[in-house]
Each structure stands twice: as C-alpha cells, then as structure tokens.
Design an enzyme around this catalytic site. Structure first.
Site, PDB file in Angstrom:
ATOM      1  N   SER A 155       0.823  -1.224   0.000  1.00  0.00           N
ATOM      2  CA  SER A 155       0.000   0.000   0.000  1.00  0.00           C
ATOM      3  C   SER A 155       0.853   1.268   0.000  1.00  0.00           C
ATOM      4  CB  SER A 155      -0.931   0.006   1.209  1.00  0.00           C
ATOM      5  OG  SER A 155      -1.886  -1.013   1.051  1.00  0.00           O
ATOM      6  N   PHE A 156       2.043   1.166   0.585  1.00  0.00           N
ATOM      7  CA  PHE A 156       2.931   2.338   0.580  1.00  0.00           C
ATOM      8  C   PHE A 156       3.218   2.789  -0.844  1.00  0.00           C
ATOM      9  CE2 PHE A 156       7.131   4.373   0.612  1.00  0.00           C
ATOM     10  CZ  PHE A 156       6.932   5.336   1.590  1.00  0.00           C
ATOM     11  N   GLU A 157       3.256   1.840  -1.780  1.00  0.00           N
ATOM     12  CA  GLU A 157       3.590   2.158  -3.179  1.00  0.00           C
ATOM     13  C   GLU A 157       2.369   2.584  -4.012  1.00  0.00           C
ATOM     14  OE1 GLU A 157       5.001  -0.639  -1.608  1.00  0.00           O
ATOM     15  OE2 GLU A 157       6.911   0.425  -1.411  1.00  0.00           O
ATOM     16  N   THR A 203       3.665  -4.137  14.805  1.00  0.00           N
ATOM     17  CA  THR A 203       4.670  -3.105  14.559  1.00  0.00           C
ATOM     18  C   THR A 203       3.984  -1.765  14.286  1.00  0.00           C
ATOM     19  OG1 THR A 203       4.714  -3.226  12.152  1.00  0.00           O
ATOM     20  CG2 THR A 203       6.011  -4.873  13.341  1.00  0.00           C
ATOM     21  N   CYS A 233      -4.861  -3.186   1.343  1.00  0.00           N
ATOM     22  CA  CYS A 233      -5.387  -3.681   2.622  1.00  0.00           C
ATOM     23  C   CYS A 233      -4.254  -3.612   3.637  1.00  0.00           C
ATOM     24  CB  CYS A 233      -5.890  -5.118   2.462  1.00  0.00           C
ATOM     25  SG  CYS A 233      -6.324  -5.853   4.042  1.00  0.00           S
ATOM     26  N   ARG A 291     -15.136  -6.953   4.806  1.00  0.00           N
ATOM     27  CA  ARG A 291     -15.301  -5.776   3.936  1.00  0.00           C
ATOM     28  C   ARG A 291     -14.773  -6.031   2.522  1.00  0.00           C
ATOM     29  NH1 ARG A 291     -14.946  -4.908   9.036  1.00  0.00           N
ATOM     30  NH2 ARG A 291     -16.013  -3.145  10.049  1.00  0.00           N
ATOM     31  N   HIS A 304       4.342  -0.124  11.802  1.00  0.00           N
ATOM     32  CA  HIS A 304       4.208   0.014  10.353  1.00  0.00           C
ATOM     33  C   HIS A 304       2.801   0.452   9.944  1.00  0.00           C
ATOM     34  CE1 HIS A 304       8.001  -1.993   9.255  1.00  0.00           C
ATOM     35  NE2 HIS A 304       7.776  -1.446   8.081  1.00  0.00           N
TER      36      HIS A 304
END
Ligand code: DLZ
Length: 171
Positions: free
Chosen positions: A65-67, A95, A89, A136, A97
């Site tokens: 998701s960071f990308e 962590t 997701c 979801r 993160h």
C-alpha cells in the site's frame, strides 16, 4: 457513517451515471493479496455493471500500500485514464508500520487528488485484523471495491460535466 451501519456494496444504482465513456486505472497492492484480489474483483465488476468496458480498465500491481501513491501517479502521468482507483489492505500488526503506511497512503492519495485534475479513489481497507478485512472484501459488510468503483464513476462524471459547462460558457 460507520462501516458496521452501512454495507459497502449497498448503493442506489439510479444515482450512478453511465461509465461507458470513461477509462479507469486500478492500482492494486500485492500485500494481503487474498483481500486485495477480492476488492479488485468487486471494483472491476461494478465498473462493468455500469457500462465500462474491459478494454477501458487498466489494472497494474504495486508491492504494498505504501507504493499505491506512486503507482497511481504513474497511471495519471503515462495513461489517459479519467479516474484511478487505489486498492490496498493494511492490517494492524505488532509493529508501528500500520500507522506509518496508513498515514502515508492517505496523505499521498489526498495530495494526488489536488495535484492532478482527475479523481484518485481510496479503496484501501485499514483494519485491526484479517477477519475485519474479509468482512469488507465481499463478506458481511459488503465490498469496499464496489464502493470505490461507484466513487470513481461519479467523480469522473462530475469532472466531465463541469468541463463541458466551462466549454459552453466560453463559447
Ligand atoms: C511492510 C508492510 C506491513 C508491515 N504491512 C503491510 C500491510 O498490512 N499492508 C500493505 O499493503 N503493505 C504492508 N507493508 C508493505 C508496505 O506497504 C511497503 O510495500 C513496504 O514497506 C516497502 O516499501
């Protein structure tokens, strides 16, 4: 409205404009791929249901998701899509993160919306555990991919409508 009060797949189909004249980009995160595949499936089907064609839907994958932000920016820069749906997701783990990635992707996508003149839709689940994500992604709370597709169609339509209004007032 909180997700537990609203099914993500429930919407008034009458309020969704036709999608047949639009091109859509979908950027999908590979993390938690079982969930993101289900979200993609929901988004894809919903676009088709409202008239989009398969040729007019470009799907690309990013590692996590960071990308998503940069993947979505590439879509806007190098393709001629009318809207980009970002699918991811993020599941809270042990962590920190989770918070970093959630903040980053939320800010990144918000910034894209105000930088480029096309809509970027937030189809990202942020949940405490896998079960909440399953609920979801086609489970008891519907599918966030459906919701994201509807938002993309509505925003692409709004853009198109206002551009045409502007053109008429010029002439
Ligand atoms: C590293 C990481 C972690 C811990 N959790 C998730 C997650 O729940 N969902 C997700 O989409 N991505 C996760 N990632 C990967 C990051 O998004 C990113 O791909 C890596 O940190 C590399 O930049």
């Amino acid at each position: 409205m909180a997700t537990n009060l609203k099914n993500l797949s429930d919407y008034d189909t009458e309020t969704v404009p036709p999608a047949n004249n639009f091109r859509f980009g979908i950027v999908v995160s590979e993390w938690n791929s079982m969930i993101t595949a289900a979200l993609l499936d929901g988004a894809f089907r919903t676009l088709l249901q409202h008239g989009a064609t398969e040729e007019n839907i470009i799907t690309e994958y990013v590692p996590g998701s960071f990308e998503l932000t940069l993947g979505a920016q590439y879509m806007a820069e190098y393709t001629d899509v009318d809207a980009v749906i970002c699918i991811g997701c993020i599941i809270r783990g042990e962590t920190p993160h989770f918070n970093y990635i959630c903040d980053s992707v939320t800010q990144g996508i918000t910034q894209l919306n105000t930088t480029y003149n096309i809509p970027f839709v937030f189809g990202v689940l942020t949940t405490d555990n896998l079960q909440q994500a399953k609920d979801r992604a086609g489970g008891k709370h519907g599918n966030k991919g459906d919701e994201a597709a509807v938002a993309a169609i509505k925003m692409a339509f709004l853009h198109n409508k206002l551009i045409n209004k502007e053109k008429r007032s010029d002439g």
